[in-house]
Design a protein around this motif. Structure first.
Motif, PDB file in Angstrom:
ATOM      1  N   ARG A   1       8.419   1.887   7.555  1.00  0.00           N
ATOM      2  CA  ARG A   1       8.521   0.589   8.238  1.00  0.00           C
ATOM      3  C   ARG A   1       8.008   0.683   9.673  1.00  0.00           C
ATOM      4  NH1 ARG A   1      13.441   0.257   5.337  1.00  0.00           N
ATOM      5  NH2 ARG A   1      14.615   1.036   7.135  1.00  0.00           N
ATOM      6  N   ALA A   2       8.358   1.808  10.331  1.00  0.00           N
ATOM      7  CA  ALA A   2       7.902   1.998  11.712  1.00  0.00           C
ATOM      8  C   ALA A   2       6.384   2.153  11.758  1.00  0.00           C
ATOM      9  CB  ALA A   2       8.581   3.236  12.315  1.00  0.00           C
ATOM     10  N   LEU A   3       5.816   2.871  10.800  1.00  0.00           N
ATOM     11  CA  LEU A   3       4.365   3.039  10.753  1.00  0.00           C
ATOM     12  C   LEU A   3       3.670   1.688  10.557  1.00  0.00           C
ATOM     13  CD1 LEU A   3       4.012   6.279   8.601  1.00  0.00           C
ATOM     14  CD2 LEU A   3       3.130   5.972  10.907  1.00  0.00           C
ATOM     15  N   ILE A   4       4.227   0.855   9.684  1.00  0.00           N
ATOM     16  CA  ILE A   4       3.621  -0.454   9.433  1.00  0.00           C
ATOM     17  C   ILE A   4       3.662  -1.316  10.691  1.00  0.00           C
ATOM     18  CG2 ILE A   4       3.880  -2.617   8.152  1.00  0.00           C
ATOM     19  CD1 ILE A   4       4.894  -0.886   5.782  1.00  0.00           C
ATOM     20  N   GLU A   5       4.835  -1.406  11.312  1.00  0.00           N
ATOM     21  CA  GLU A   5       4.978  -2.256  12.494  1.00  0.00           C
ATOM     22  C   GLU A   5       4.070  -1.796  13.641  1.00  0.00           C
ATOM     23  OE1 GLU A   5       6.458  -5.064  12.846  1.00  0.00           O
ATOM     24  OE2 GLU A   5       7.329  -5.067  10.841  1.00  0.00           O
ATOM     25  N   ASN A   6       4.085  -0.505  13.918  1.00  0.00           N
ATOM     26  CA  ASN A   6       3.259   0.009  15.007  1.00  0.00           C
ATOM     27  C   ASN A   6       1.771  -0.072  14.670  1.00  0.00           C
ATOM     28  OD1 ASN A   6       5.352   0.703  16.830  1.00  0.00           O
ATOM     29  ND2 ASN A   6       5.810   2.520  15.637  1.00  0.00           N
TER      30      ASN A   6
ATOM     31  N   LYS B   1       0.404  10.555   8.941  1.00  0.00           N
ATOM     32  CA  LYS B   1       0.361  11.861   8.273  1.00  0.00           C
ATOM     33  C   LYS B   1       1.391  11.980   7.151  1.00  0.00           C
ATOM     34  CE  LYS B   1      -1.139  14.418  12.412  1.00  0.00           C
ATOM     35  NZ  LYS B   1      -0.772  15.497  13.356  1.00  0.00           N
ATOM     36  N   GLU B   2       2.162  10.910   6.951  1.00  0.00           N
ATOM     37  CA  GLU B   2       3.284  11.004   6.023  1.00  0.00           C
ATOM     38  C   GLU B   2       2.840  11.271   4.594  1.00  0.00           C
ATOM     39  OE1 GLU B   2       6.344  11.099   7.424  1.00  0.00           O
ATOM     40  OE2 GLU B   2       5.053  10.977   9.189  1.00  0.00           O
TER      41      GLU B   2
ATOM     42  N   PRO C   1       8.748  11.126   2.791  1.00  0.00           N
ATOM     43  CA  PRO C   1       8.782  10.138   3.873  1.00  0.00           C
ATOM     44  C   PRO C   1       9.908   9.144   3.639  1.00  0.00           C
ATOM     45  CG  PRO C   1       7.017   9.641   2.341  1.00  0.00           C
ATOM     46  CD  PRO C   1       7.596  10.945   1.898  1.00  0.00           C
ATOM     47  N   SER C   2      10.595   8.776   4.684  1.00  0.00           N
ATOM     48  CA  SER C   2      11.709   7.838   4.548  1.00  0.00           C
ATOM     49  C   SER C   2      11.196   6.404   4.641  1.00  0.00           C
ATOM     50  CB  SER C   2      12.731   8.072   5.657  1.00  0.00           C
ATOM     51  OG  SER C   2      12.189   7.700   6.914  1.00  0.00           O
ATOM     52  N   PRO C   3      11.894   5.467   3.990  1.00  0.00           N
ATOM     53  CA  PRO C   3      11.505   4.056   4.119  1.00  0.00           C
ATOM     54  C   PRO C   3      11.502   3.598   5.574  1.00  0.00           C
ATOM     55  CG  PRO C   3      13.010   4.337   2.280  1.00  0.00           C
ATOM     56  CD  PRO C   3      12.965   5.658   3.006  1.00  0.00           C
ATOM     57  N   ALA C   4      12.447   4.118   6.377  1.00  0.00           N
ATOM     58  CA  ALA C   4      12.499   3.729   7.790  1.00  0.00           C
ATOM     59  C   ALA C   4      11.239   4.182   8.526  1.00  0.00           C
ATOM     60  CB  ALA C   4      13.733   4.334   8.453  1.00  0.00           C
TER      61      ALA C   4
ATOM     62  N   PHE D   1       0.817  -1.206   0.000  1.00  0.00           N
ATOM     63  CA  PHE D   1       0.000   0.000   0.000  1.00  0.00           C
ATOM     64  C   PHE D   1       0.857   1.265   0.000  1.00  0.00           C
ATOM     65  CE2 PHE D   1      -2.381   3.269   2.442  1.00  0.00           C
ATOM     66  CZ  PHE D   1      -3.450   3.444   1.581  1.00  0.00           C
ATOM     67  N   LEU D   2       1.903   1.276   0.806  1.00  0.00           N
ATOM     68  CA  LEU D   2       2.717   2.487   0.938  1.00  0.00           C
ATOM     69  C   LEU D   2       3.707   2.669  -0.200  1.00  0.00           C
ATOM     70  CD1 LEU D   2       3.433   2.651   4.777  1.00  0.00           C
ATOM     71  CD2 LEU D   2       1.755   3.920   3.439  1.00  0.00           C
ATOM     72  N   GLU D   3       4.029   1.604  -0.916  1.00  0.00           N
ATOM     73  CA  GLU D   3       4.974   1.716  -2.026  1.00  0.00           C
ATOM     74  C   GLU D   3       4.506   2.718  -3.072  1.00  0.00           C
ATOM     75  OE1 GLU D   3       5.469  -2.199  -3.563  1.00  0.00           O
ATOM     76  OE2 GLU D   3       7.167  -2.677  -2.251  1.00  0.00           O
TER      77      GLU D   3
END
Length: 235
Positions: A200-205, A182-183, A194-197, A108-110
């Protein structure tokens, strides 16, 4: 004469019989995209699009009725080509809940890390209030399709006893909202990429919060203690 089809649903004029017509159609769309993104929709004229595409205005109007028609066709195609890919397909096997949620979130975020997908998003945002059909096409091709695919995954996971969700549609929207934060809005407003890092944090959380609300956990087996047997009464 009333139109029986919209330009977004019919093929370029005589495309099946004349391959050159398909090439011209593609040429016009590519030129319109360049000008709409560079100069803005309102500042771009059909004359300018014809010049950029290297075609006559007569040829331009064979393919598109007017500038609004061209915008609609462009947004429809760009959403299909550069919007989010299919989020999930039913593989018929056992679902690995966390792993598949992670894959859905990443896919989705890609689309929003891609410059072309972002450019389409910005174009839609700039035109949607004055061109409701553009907003409708965008919503159907992007957000609504993603919600539908997410909901299909949640239904499958719930059928396997992994989730307990009273409102599947709402939960689908909630998950996708959690992982974008909000990214995407910031990036659309050109504030900061928005950074990939960060993603990744948004997905995990987001997964953690979502599963805390909806994951079905085994019911704890209550251990009942036996009351000690009464000693026999002494005589």
């Amino acid at each position: 004469m009333h139109k029986t089809q919209t330009r977004e649903t019919r093929e370029p004029a005589d495309a099946s019989q004349k391959p050159r017509a398909l090439a011209k159609h593609r040429q016009i769309l590519d030129s319109a995209r360049v000008l709409f993104l560079d100069q803005g929709f309102d500042a771009t004229s059909m004359d300018a699009i014809a010049r950029e595409a290297g075609v006559s205005k007569a040829t331009l109007y064979v393919h598109f009725d007017d500038k609004d028609d061209l915008l609609l066709a462009l947004v429809s195609e760009e959403c299909k080509r550069f919007g989010p890919k299919t989020l999930w397909r039913d593989h018929g096997g056992r679902i690995d809940l966390r792993a598949e949620l992670h894959a859905i979130g990443t896919t989705f975020l890609e689309a929003f890390l891609d410059q072309r997908g972002l450019a389409v998003h910005r174009l839609v945002m700039s035109c949607a209030s004055r061109h409701p059909r553009v907003a409708e096409v965008f919503m159907k091709s992007g957000p609504e399709r993603c919600d539908t695919e997410m909901a299909a995954f949640l239904r499958a996971a719930q059928a396997q006893g992994l989730l307990d969700i009273p409102d599947i549609g709402m939960a689908a929207t909630q998950f996708l909202s959690l992982i974008q934060g909000k990214e995407i809005l910031k990036w659309t407003l050109s504030m900061k990429a928005p950074s990939p890092a960060r993603h990744r944090a948004l997905i995990e959380n987001g997964i953690n919060v979502f599963l805390a609300a909806y994951e079905r956990r085994p019911t704890a087996v209550k251990q009942t203690r036996r009351k000690p047997a009464k000693a026999p009464a002494r005589r």
